[in-house]
Design an enzyme around this catalytic site. Sequence first.
Site, PDB file in Angstrom:
ATOM      1  N   GLU A 284      68.202  72.427  32.901  1.00 51.58           N
ATOM      2  CA  GLU A 284      67.455  71.582  33.715  1.00 51.58           C
ATOM      3  C   GLU A 284      65.993  71.793  33.071  1.00 51.58           C
ATOM      4  O   GLU A 284      64.985  71.917  33.963  1.00 51.58           O
ATOM      5  CB  GLU A 284      67.389  71.978  35.356  1.00 51.58           C
ATOM      6  CG  GLU A 284      68.720  71.960  35.707  1.00 51.58           C
ATOM      7  CD  GLU A 284      68.920  72.341  37.221  1.00 51.58           C
ATOM      8  OE1 GLU A 284      67.875  72.899  37.773  1.00 51.58           O
ATOM      9  OE2 GLU A 284      70.100  72.531  37.809  1.00 51.58           O
TER      10      GLU A 284
ATOM     11  N   ASN B  33      72.546  72.006  29.684  1.00 56.93           N
ATOM     12  CA  ASN B  33      73.005  71.512  31.096  1.00 56.93           C
ATOM     13  C   ASN B  33      71.986  70.735  31.891  1.00 56.93           C
ATOM     14  O   ASN B  33      71.105  71.298  32.138  1.00 56.93           O
ATOM     15  CB  ASN B  33      73.817  72.690  31.761  1.00 56.93           C
ATOM     16  CG  ASN B  33      74.572  72.401  32.854  1.00 56.93           C
ATOM     17  OD1 ASN B  33      75.455  71.665  32.637  1.00 56.93           O
ATOM     18  ND2 ASN B  33      74.365  73.109  34.026  1.00 56.93           N
TER      19      ASN B  33
ATOM     20  N   HIS C 102      76.439  66.138  40.390  1.00 59.37           N
ATOM     21  CA  HIS C 102      76.287  66.253  41.667  1.00 59.37           C
ATOM     22  C   HIS C 102      76.162  65.045  42.404  1.00 59.37           C
ATOM     23  O   HIS C 102      75.143  64.466  42.292  1.00 59.37           O
ATOM     24  CB  HIS C 102      74.998  67.319  42.104  1.00 59.37           C
ATOM     25  CG  HIS C 102      75.406  68.599  41.834  1.00 59.37           C
ATOM     26  ND1 HIS C 102      76.270  69.371  42.253  1.00 59.37           N
ATOM     27  CD2 HIS C 102      74.763  69.574  40.686  1.00 59.37           C
ATOM     28  CE1 HIS C 102      76.099  70.878  41.660  1.00 59.37           C
ATOM     29  NE2 HIS C 102      75.537  70.632  40.808  1.00 59.37           N
TER      30      HIS C 102
ATOM     31  N   GLU D 141      79.264  70.954  37.037  1.00 59.59           N
ATOM     32  CA  GLU D 141      79.074  71.272  38.422  1.00 59.59           C
ATOM     33  C   GLU D 141      79.514  70.212  39.426  1.00 59.59           C
ATOM     34  O   GLU D 141      79.001  69.661  40.363  1.00 59.59           O
ATOM     35  CB  GLU D 141      77.598  71.482  38.615  1.00 59.59           C
ATOM     36  CG  GLU D 141      77.189  72.717  37.454  1.00 59.59           C
ATOM     37  CD  GLU D 141      75.579  73.015  37.960  1.00 59.59           C
ATOM     38  OE1 GLU D 141      75.046  72.716  38.647  1.00 59.59           O
ATOM     39  OE2 GLU D 141      74.984  73.680  36.958  1.00 59.59           O
TER      40      GLU D 141
ATOM     41  N   ASP E 246      80.537  67.860  42.333  1.00 60.96           N
ATOM     42  CA  ASP E 246      80.878  67.690  43.615  1.00 60.96           C
ATOM     43  C   ASP E 246      80.376  66.425  44.019  1.00 60.96           C
ATOM     44  O   ASP E 246      79.424  65.853  43.493  1.00 60.96           O
ATOM     45  CB  ASP E 246      80.389  68.867  44.519  1.00 60.96           C
ATOM     46  CG  ASP E 246      78.927  69.260  44.518  1.00 60.96           C
ATOM     47  OD1 ASP E 246      78.087  68.337  43.919  1.00 60.96           O
ATOM     48  OD2 ASP E 246      78.497  70.240  44.984  1.00 60.96           O
TER      49      ASP E 246
END
Length: 305
Positions: A127, A170, A206, A235, A237
């Site tokens: 990030e 990432n 996400h 990650e 979701d």
Amino acid sequence: ASTLGGSAAAQGRYFGAAVAANHLGETPYVNTLNTEFTSVTPENEMKWDALESSRGTFTFGAADRIVSHAQQQGMQVRGHTLVWHSQLPGWVGTLGAADLRAAMNTHITEVMRHYKGEIHSWDVVNEAFQDGGSGERRSSPFQNKLGDGYIEEAFRTARAADPAAKLCYNDYNTDGVNAKSNAVYNMVKDFKQRGVPIDCVGFQSHFNSNSPVPGDYRQNLQRFADLGVDVQITELDIEGSGSAQATSYGNVVRACLAVSRCTGITTWGVTDKYSWRSSGTPLLFDDNYNKKPAYHAVLTALGGS
Ligand code: G3I
């Protein structure tokens, strides 16, 4: 195959979950993890504040518990994450530039040496870019004191520490083609051209109603793969429920399978019960570990039944 991990393996991919060490004593949690998943990512246990809360003193206990569980089950481990602006102990922000550079390189080297040969892929830097249209770097002690070069320095240090580990960048909101993913793309392209060691890019993925699965997700994964790096969904979701959520999950899996260098998918947790989105239901198993429609959509997309 009848499981996520088995079906993904038949497609040459892993299927993983973020795991918290403090749930490894809960039988249904462990049974679901062991049955369905072939990779784990420690959700918090390998972050800087967990591993080196005071300078030079390393605490590996909780992370080690996850790694040894994974090894006993024949699962891969994704390392998350070495250099990140968040979950950073206070002492890091107080250092001057020379000291900060030394502390960053020591942290990377000590952590990667401890796990040498045991981590499939490391999120070396997490990030580092801002949201929004500018494509600029995010403010952090590393960025503000060391400048843009800290990212390549982190990757070079990581390569030296464990040459067998895949080294990933990432980020989130980089899942479609947009200003932020363009900025990451340009960095990766530059790294490949100059021989800075980078092997993979993680797309956190996400998703929610404000940030749905992008229509150009596959195209975006493919353009990164075409730079000569693997891509991973790291990650995943998706907020929601029922058939809408299931359709979105199926679309994500199909996008990965359509890109030969998309090597695996990790959901950000096992069960809705412990999702970081405390009020949401973004995962594949409900609070009681029942398989949701999204689970069946993923299994089907992976070619399982
Ligand atoms: O461990 C302490 C505990 O001792 C304390 O009593 C408790 C009280 O708040 O806090 C606990 O720490 C929490 C930690 O999770 C472990 O549960 C932190 O407050 C909480 O902020 C932390 O949240 C994590 C978050 O990253 C922090 O940024 C989430 O679990 C984790 O899912 C989330 O994961 C991030 C990825 O690393 C990077 N990408 C985004 C993703 C979702 O935010």
